[in-house]
Design an enzyme around this catalytic site. Structure first.
Site, PDB file in Angstrom:
ATOM      1  N   GLY A  11      37.070 118.105-126.345  1.00 52.56           N
ATOM      2  CA  GLY A  11      37.757 119.447-126.943  1.00 52.56           C
ATOM      3  C   GLY A  11      38.790 119.161-128.123  1.00 52.56           C
ATOM      4  O   GLY A  11      39.552 118.559-127.913  1.00 52.56           O
ATOM      5  N   ASP A  35      33.347 118.213-129.532  1.00 50.17           N
ATOM      6  CA  ASP A  35      33.774 119.650-129.549  1.00 50.17           C
ATOM      7  C   ASP A  35      32.179 120.187-129.507  1.00 50.17           C
ATOM      8  O   ASP A  35      30.987 119.385-129.472  1.00 50.17           O
ATOM      9  CB  ASP A  35      34.492 120.069-130.638  1.00 50.17           C
ATOM     10  CG  ASP A  35      35.072 121.453-130.017  1.00 50.17           C
ATOM     11  OD1 ASP A  35      34.714 122.383-129.582  1.00 50.17           O
ATOM     12  OD2 ASP A  35      36.545 121.338-129.816  1.00 50.17           O
ATOM     13  N   ASN A 103      37.224 127.766-117.504  1.00 55.82           N
ATOM     14  CA  ASN A 103      37.369 126.831-117.542  1.00 55.82           C
ATOM     15  C   ASN A 103      36.733 125.871-116.505  1.00 55.82           C
ATOM     16  O   ASN A 103      35.976 124.563-116.515  1.00 55.82           O
ATOM     17  CB  ASN A 103      38.722 126.092-117.737  1.00 55.82           C
ATOM     18  CG  ASN A 103      39.552 126.661-118.939  1.00 55.82           C
ATOM     19  OD1 ASN A 103      38.696 127.180-119.867  1.00 55.82           O
ATOM     20  ND2 ASN A 103      40.761 126.371-119.092  1.00 55.82           N
ATOM     21  N   VAL A 126      43.228 117.578-118.833  1.00 53.72           N
ATOM     22  CA  VAL A 126      44.250 118.044-119.560  1.00 53.72           C
ATOM     23  C   VAL A 126      44.127 119.884-119.330  1.00 53.72           C
ATOM     24  O   VAL A 126      44.911 120.590-119.153  1.00 53.72           O
ATOM     25  CB  VAL A 126      44.444 117.800-120.925  1.00 53.72           C
ATOM     26  CG1 VAL A 126      45.784 118.629-121.512  1.00 53.72           C
ATOM     27  CG2 VAL A 126      44.684 116.364-120.929  1.00 53.72           C
ATOM     28  N   ASN A 128      43.267 123.511-117.906  1.00 51.08           N
ATOM     29  CA  ASN A 128      43.807 124.240-116.971  1.00 51.08           C
ATOM     30  C   ASN A 128      42.954 125.256-116.029  1.00 51.08           C
ATOM     31  O   ASN A 128      42.138 125.634-116.771  1.00 51.08           O
ATOM     32  CB  ASN A 128      45.240 124.997-117.330  1.00 51.08           C
ATOM     33  CG  ASN A 128      46.428 124.133-117.471  1.00 51.08           C
ATOM     34  OD1 ASN A 128      46.848 123.438-116.500  1.00 51.08           O
ATOM     35  ND2 ASN A 128      47.125 124.024-118.753  1.00 51.08           N
ATOM     36  N   ARG A 159      59.599 118.147-120.223  1.00 51.98           N
ATOM     37  CA  ARG A 159      60.423 119.490-120.574  1.00 51.98           C
ATOM     38  C   ARG A 159      61.704 119.620-119.713  1.00 51.98           C
ATOM     39  O   ARG A 159      62.875 119.945-120.300  1.00 51.98           O
ATOM     40  CB  ARG A 159      59.605 120.774-120.040  1.00 51.98           C
ATOM     41  CG  ARG A 159      58.628 120.865-121.206  1.00 51.98           C
ATOM     42  CD  ARG A 159      57.404 122.057-120.739  1.00 51.98           C
ATOM     43  NE  ARG A 159      56.499 122.595-121.796  1.00 51.98           N
ATOM     44  CZ  ARG A 159      55.372 122.718-121.676  1.00 51.98           C
ATOM     45  NH1 ARG A 159      54.916 122.909-120.287  1.00 51.98           N
ATOM     46  NH2 ARG A 159      54.630 123.083-122.555  1.00 51.98           N
ATOM     47  N   HIS A 183      50.797 121.737-111.087  1.00 54.22           N
ATOM     48  CA  HIS A 183      51.248 122.152-112.408  1.00 54.22           C
ATOM     49  C   HIS A 183      51.372 123.529-112.790  1.00 54.22           C
ATOM     50  O   HIS A 183      50.548 124.283-113.351  1.00 54.22           O
ATOM     51  CB  HIS A 183      50.220 121.316-113.500  1.00 54.22           C
ATOM     52  CG  HIS A 183      50.635 121.555-114.921  1.00 54.22           C
ATOM     53  ND1 HIS A 183      51.682 121.425-115.239  1.00 54.22           N
ATOM     54  CD2 HIS A 183      49.895 121.892-116.026  1.00 54.22           C
ATOM     55  CE1 HIS A 183      51.754 121.530-116.518  1.00 54.22           C
ATOM     56  NE2 HIS A 183      50.660 122.127-117.094  1.00 54.22           N
TER      57      HIS A 183
END
Ligand code: APR
Length: 327
Positions: A11, A35, A103, A126, A128, A159, A183
């Site tokens: 990706g 990709d 996904n 990574v 989602n 964050r 997450h």
């Protein structure tokens, strides 16, 4: 002579491209950006173009890293680490969970290829919804659980620390903190374990201000989606590369990641006796997740953790409905 690490990024979009750039800047290894072809514009080769553009930063930024772009999984052969960012990002109004229908299939396909072409790699997912996508990766590759990880906690904690530092008016470097759980917006904050160079944050900020930072961290991804119309990529990539660096340099860093848990933090108890992947503090080194570090949670923290586990459990149920073969 030491061989350079080979790191493949599946990706080559926003997060993938930024990961490749950081790997090169830190000279963590050589990069393969992979990709899929653009069906509407078959004349393009985006990963090759991005790799070429990035490679030309080398003389300016003073890095030595080979960066290649490819549509062909054969090029990931021999990878030490594979980062998976393939999939669609969020649009405004979408939750991470809304991405599962698209996904799950993409991550399954990527996992089949990693199994075939990079059977010894450590995989960092990574894409989602994170906790369920790590589960798909683990099931489809059949890799031992210590070689399958999800990036979430590194970002969520970053964050949280950023918002605390803004509130306190101190350097982000001096904030220590931890978040556990999935997450999602029900990640588990741990203000009890948050400090400014060891000084409990509760001595420095009133409870409502700490809580506001926790709440902002929970929806921090959504705040960016609202502003940009798509998912964040700088901080997600920074979190991912923090994990890659710990692995490639065998640093034994303690970083919260989605890792396979059974007894740890009461996961199996809250999940019908079965293990699952959820965010917990991991020792990351050359073998991947070398250890999950546990500690005693108080009742409230355990309650939040159970809720988060239950959410991950529901998400896996949705995923296995879509992909019965990974049940
Ligand atoms: N195989 C390989 N790559 C794929 C596939 C596939 N089957 N399907 C899609 N991709 C590629 C897309 O072509 C695109 O280049 O994945 C890339 C995703 O990049 P972006 O659309 O820019 O998305 P990004 O912001 O990088 O987010 C990727 O990470 O944090 C999560 O929620 C986010 O799920 C999303 C993922």
């Amino acid at each position: 002579m030491m061989r350079r690490a080979k790191i493949s990024v599946i990706g080559a979009g926003n997060i993938g491209g930024e990961c490749a750039r950081s790997i090169a800047m830190k000279e963590l290894g050589d990069v393969v950006l992979l990709d899929i072809p653009n069906k509407d514009k078959p004349e393009l080769h985006m990963p090759k173009g991005k790799a070429l553009d990035l490679a030309c930063c080398g003389p300016v930024e003073n890095f030595d890293a080979k960066i290649t772009g490819s549509f062909d999984y054969k090029d990931i052969e021999g990878s030490d680490v594979v980062i998976v960012t393939a999939g669609v990002p969020r649009k405004p109004g979408q939750s991470r969970d809304d991405l599962v229908a698209i996904n799950a299939g993409i991550v399954k396909n990527v996992a089949q290829n990693i199994k075939q072409y990079a059977p010894n790699a450590i995989v960092i997912v990574v894409s989602n919804p994170l906790d369920a996508m790590v589960y798909v990766m683990w099931k489809v590759t059949g890799f031992p659980a210590h070689r399958v990880l999800g990036q979430a906690g590194a970002l969520d904690v970053a964050r949280y620390k950023t918002f605390l530092a803004m509130e306190l008016g101190v350097s982000v470097e001096d904030i220590q903190g931890l978040l556990l759980g999935g997450h999602g917006d029900d990640m588990v904050p741990l203000p009890r374990l948050t400090s400014v160079n060891g000084i409990p944050v509760s001595d420095l900020l009133p409870a409502d201000k700490i809580q506001a930072c926790v709440e902002r961290a929970k929806v921090g991804g959504g705040e960016v989606v609202k502003l940009m119309g798509t998912s964040a990529w700088y901080a997600p990539s920074a979190g991912t590369i923090e994990m890659v660096e710990a692995i490639v340099r065998d640093k034994k860093r303690v970083i919260p990641c989605a890792a396979f848990c059974e007894k740890e933090f009461g996961v199996a108890n809250a999940n019908g006796g079965k293990g699952l992947f959820v965010g917990v503090p991991c020792v990351l080194g050359a073998k991947g997740c070398e250890k999950v570090i546990t500690f005693k949670m108080n009742d409230e923290e355990q309650k939040f953790m159970n809720e988060s586990i239950s959410h991950v459990k529901d998400l896996i149920a949705v995923t296995t409905k879509l992909l019965p073969e990974v049940a």
